[in-house]
Design a protein around this motif. Structure first.
Motif, PDB file in Angstrom:
ATOM      1  N   SER A  86       0.844  -1.187   0.000  1.00  8.97           N
ATOM      2  CA  SER A  86       0.000   0.000   0.000  1.00  8.97           C
ATOM      3  C   SER A  86       0.881   1.239   0.000  1.00  8.97           C
ATOM      4  N   ASN A  87       0.694   2.089  -0.997  1.00 10.15           N
ATOM      5  CA  ASN A  87       1.446   3.338  -1.020  1.00 10.15           C
ATOM      6  C   ASN A  87       0.468   4.480  -1.216  1.00 10.15           C
ATOM      7  N   ALA A  88       0.838   5.540  -1.916  1.00  7.32           N
ATOM      8  CA  ALA A  88      -0.050   6.670  -2.106  1.00  7.32           C
ATOM      9  C   ALA A  88      -1.359   6.221  -2.729  1.00  7.32           C
ATOM     10  N   GLN A  89      -2.448   6.845  -2.308  1.00  4.96           N
ATOM     11  CA  GLN A  89      -3.761   6.444  -2.805  1.00  4.96           C
ATOM     12  C   GLN A  89      -3.857   6.594  -4.316  1.00  4.96           C
ATOM     13  N   LYS A  90      -4.403   5.597  -4.948  1.00  3.31           N
ATOM     14  CA  LYS A  90      -4.690   5.645  -6.372  1.00  3.31           C
ATOM     15  C   LYS A  90      -6.194   5.537  -6.575  1.00  3.31           C
ATOM     16  N   ALA A  91      -6.646   6.023  -7.704  1.00  4.95           N
ATOM     17  CA  ALA A  91      -8.035   5.859  -8.105  1.00  4.95           C
ATOM     18  C   ALA A  91      -8.056   4.863  -9.258  1.00  4.95           C
ATOM     19  N   VAL A  92      -8.777   3.763  -9.064  1.00  3.18           N
ATOM     20  CA  VAL A  92      -8.809   2.694 -10.052  1.00  3.18           C
ATOM     21  C   VAL A  92     -10.197   2.620 -10.672  1.00  3.18           C
ATOM     22  N   CYS A  93     -10.255   2.786 -11.975  1.00 11.06           N
ATOM     23  CA  CYS A  93     -11.510   2.680 -12.707  1.00 11.06           C
ATOM     24  C   CYS A  93     -11.734   1.216 -13.059  1.00 11.06           C
ATOM     25  N   VAL A  94     -12.868   0.656 -12.637  1.00  6.73           N
ATOM     26  CA  VAL A  94     -13.191  -0.736 -12.932  1.00  6.73           C
ATOM     27  C   VAL A  94     -14.444  -0.789 -13.793  1.00  6.73           C
ATOM     28  N   TYR A  95     -14.312  -1.383 -14.961  1.00  6.20           N
ATOM     29  CA  TYR A  95     -15.444  -1.621 -15.853  1.00  6.20           C
ATOM     30  C   TYR A  95     -15.905  -3.059 -15.642  1.00  6.20           C
ATOM     31  N   CYS A  96     -17.219  -3.257 -15.512  1.00  9.93           N
ATOM     32  CA  CYS A  96     -17.730  -4.607 -15.301  1.00  9.93           C
ATOM     33  C   CYS A  96     -19.223  -4.626 -15.570  1.00  9.93           C
ATOM     34  N   GLY A  97     -19.789  -5.830 -15.544  1.00 12.91           N
ATOM     35  CA  GLY A  97     -21.190  -5.996 -15.876  1.00 12.91           C
ATOM     36  C   GLY A  97     -22.135  -5.561 -14.769  1.00 12.91           C
ATOM     37  N   SER A  98     -23.332  -5.147 -15.167  1.00 12.00           N
ATOM     38  CA  SER A  98     -24.406  -4.867 -14.215  1.00 12.00           C
ATOM     39  C   SER A  98     -25.203  -6.133 -13.947  1.00 12.00           C
ATOM     40  N   SER A  99     -24.758  -7.262 -14.515  1.00 11.38           N
ATOM     41  CA  SER A  99     -25.321  -8.581 -14.237  1.00 11.38           C
ATOM     42  C   SER A  99     -24.310  -9.388 -13.417  1.00 11.38           C
ATOM     43  N   TYR A 100     -24.788 -10.495 -12.830  1.00 12.40           N
ATOM     44  CA  TYR A 100     -23.922 -11.313 -11.992  1.00 12.40           C
ATOM     45  C   TYR A 100     -23.201 -12.403 -12.778  1.00 12.40           C
ATOM     46  N   GLY A 101     -23.665 -12.711 -13.994  1.00 12.16           N
ATOM     47  CA  GLY A 101     -23.127 -13.853 -14.696  1.00 12.16           C
ATOM     48  C   GLY A 101     -23.739 -15.127 -14.146  1.00 12.16           C
ATOM     49  N   ASN A 102     -23.364 -16.278 -14.701  1.00 13.37           N
ATOM     50  CA  ASN A 102     -23.991 -17.539 -14.301  1.00 13.37           C
ATOM     51  C   ASN A 102     -23.119 -18.388 -13.391  1.00 13.37           C
ATOM     52  N   ASP A 103     -22.111 -17.762 -12.789  1.00  8.31           N
ATOM     53  CA  ASP A 103     -21.232 -18.499 -11.881  1.00  8.31           C
ATOM     54  C   ASP A 103     -20.864 -17.594 -10.710  1.00  8.31           C
ATOM     55  N   SER A 104     -20.977 -18.109  -9.511  1.00  7.53           N
ATOM     56  CA  SER A 104     -20.718 -17.307  -8.307  1.00  7.53           C
ATOM     57  C   SER A 104     -19.274 -16.837  -8.216  1.00  7.53           C
ATOM     58  N   LYS A 105     -18.369 -17.472  -8.974  1.00 12.49           N
ATOM     59  CA  LYS A 105     -16.959 -17.076  -8.908  1.00 12.49           C
ATOM     60  C   LYS A 105     -16.772 -15.634  -9.364  1.00 12.49           C
ATOM     61  N   PHE A 106     -17.616 -15.167 -10.271  1.00 12.03           N
ATOM     62  CA  PHE A 106     -17.485 -13.792 -10.744  1.00 12.03           C
ATOM     63  C   PHE A 106     -17.754 -12.806  -9.607  1.00 12.03           C
ATOM     64  N   SER A 107     -18.835 -13.026  -8.874  1.00  9.27           N
ATOM     65  CA  SER A 107     -19.148 -12.166  -7.733  1.00  9.27           C
ATOM     66  C   SER A 107     -18.082 -12.269  -6.655  1.00  9.27           C
ATOM     67  N   ASN A 108     -17.607 -13.486  -6.404  1.00  9.58           N
ATOM     68  CA  ASN A 108     -16.586 -13.678  -5.371  1.00  9.58           C
ATOM     69  C   ASN A 108     -15.320 -12.903  -5.699  1.00  9.58           C
ATOM     70  N   GLU A 109     -14.886 -12.977  -6.954  1.00  6.51           N
ATOM     71  CA  GLU A 109     -13.663 -12.273  -7.349  1.00  6.51           C
ATOM     72  C   GLU A 109     -13.865 -10.766  -7.345  1.00  6.51           C
ATOM     73  N   ALA A 110     -15.067 -10.315  -7.710  1.00  7.21           N
ATOM     74  CA  ALA A 110     -15.362  -8.874  -7.657  1.00  7.21           C
ATOM     75  C   ALA A 110     -15.259  -8.377  -6.213  1.00  7.21           C
ATOM     76  N   ARG A 111     -15.802  -9.156  -5.285  1.00  7.82           N
ATOM     77  CA  ARG A 111     -15.698  -8.772  -3.871  1.00  7.82           C
ATOM     78  C   ARG A 111     -14.252  -8.798  -3.409  1.00  7.82           C
ATOM     79  N   ASN A 112     -13.488  -9.776  -3.853  1.00  5.91           N
ATOM     80  CA  ASN A 112     -12.076  -9.839  -3.452  1.00  5.91           C
ATOM     81  C   ASN A 112     -11.333  -8.570  -3.868  1.00  5.91           C
ATOM     82  N   LEU A 113     -11.563  -8.121  -5.100  1.00  2.91           N
ATOM     83  CA  LEU A 113     -10.879  -6.915  -5.562  1.00  2.91           C
ATOM     84  C   LEU A 113     -11.363  -5.697  -4.795  1.00  2.91           C
ATOM     85  N   GLY A 114     -12.670  -5.615  -4.556  1.00  5.94           N
ATOM     86  CA  GLY A 114     -13.200  -4.488  -3.790  1.00  5.94           C
ATOM     87  C   GLY A 114     -12.641  -4.441  -2.386  1.00  5.94           C
TER      88      GLY A 114
END
Length: 237
Positions: A4-32
């Motif tokens: 962790s260093n100086a604050q950065k602003a990260v733009c994330v593009y992604c779907g407004s849908s969940y997709g058909n596999d829970s792994k997508f939501s899990n990984e999105a939460r991990n990054l968040g």
């Protein structure tokens, strides 16, 4: 290793849908969650549904003390937001219209549709949304999504190729989601439409931790255009 260093602003593009596999939501939460732990700012499309909502809530953290800025066109408020605040805040949205032009210019028109998802700026159209997201961000990341996600990240890649910005561009290739796109890019390189050096504009990450590493270690590739874009500097300061 992520540091962790100086604050950065990260733009994330992604779907407004969940997709058909829970792994997508899990990984999105991990990054968040990782962005929240590093006190980095998330800039995203302002939705509360699908992967948008997952990463925004996670980036705000359990105490709702994170840094999240959603930017959404008014026409999409009812489509990409399903929280109660979005449903009952039509008067606030309407009264905010008088301030839209001012907020677009100085990026200060924040409308708290729901603090659980950070602050939200309502803008008139998609072009304004994309320009503001790019201007405010230090890096661009694509997670799984559809046509809109693909169009947004490809525009960022093109802007880098043209020399409009020098910011990191990362594909979060969870479970090989972008393998088809990466194969197309390699095919274009072999066919002589993309140079080997411009192929390096895109970095690929397979985990949330690797996304951060790719941003921190990003080296601007040689061989890009270095044209003078005058007023077209979309956030490259």
């Amino acid at each position: 290793m992520v540091q962790s260093n100086a604050q950065k602003a990260v733009c994330v593009y992604c779907g407004s849908s969940y997709g058909n596999d829970s792994k997508f939501s899990n990984e999105a939460r991990n990054l968040g969650q990782l962005l929240h732990s590093m006190k980095w700012k998330l800039v995203y499309g302002g939705g509360t549904t699908g992967l948008m909502g997952e990463i925004a809530r996670a980036a705000m953290g359990p105490k709702v003390d994170g840094f999240v800025h959603g930017i959404i066109p008014r026409a999409l408020v009812s489509r990409e937001r399903d929280d109660d605040a979005a449903q009952v805040d039509e008067k606030a949205v309407s009264s905010f219209n008088d301030e839209i032009k001012k907020s677009v210019e100085n990026h200060s028109g924040l409308t708290p549709l729901s603090h659980e998802y950070g602050s939200t700026t309502i803008v008139p159209d998609m072009h304004t949304r994309k320009r503001m997201m790019a201007t405010e961000s230090d890096a661009f990341v694509a997670m799984p999504g559809g046509y809109g996600t693909l169009e947004e990240i490809m525009e960022c890649i093109t802007w880098s190729q043209l020399g409009i910005h020098q910011k990191p561009v990362v594909l979060f290739n969870m479970d090989g989601f972008f393998d088809g796109l990466l194969a197309f890019i390699q095919h274009s390189i072999r066919s002589g439409f993309i140079s080997e050096k411009n192929g390096q504009i895109i970095q690929v990450a397979n985990s949330a931790e690797e996304v951060i590493d790719k941003i921190q270690q990003y080296i601007v590739p040689e061989g890009r255009f270095t044209l003078n874009w005058s007023d077209e500097h979309r956030g490259d300061k």
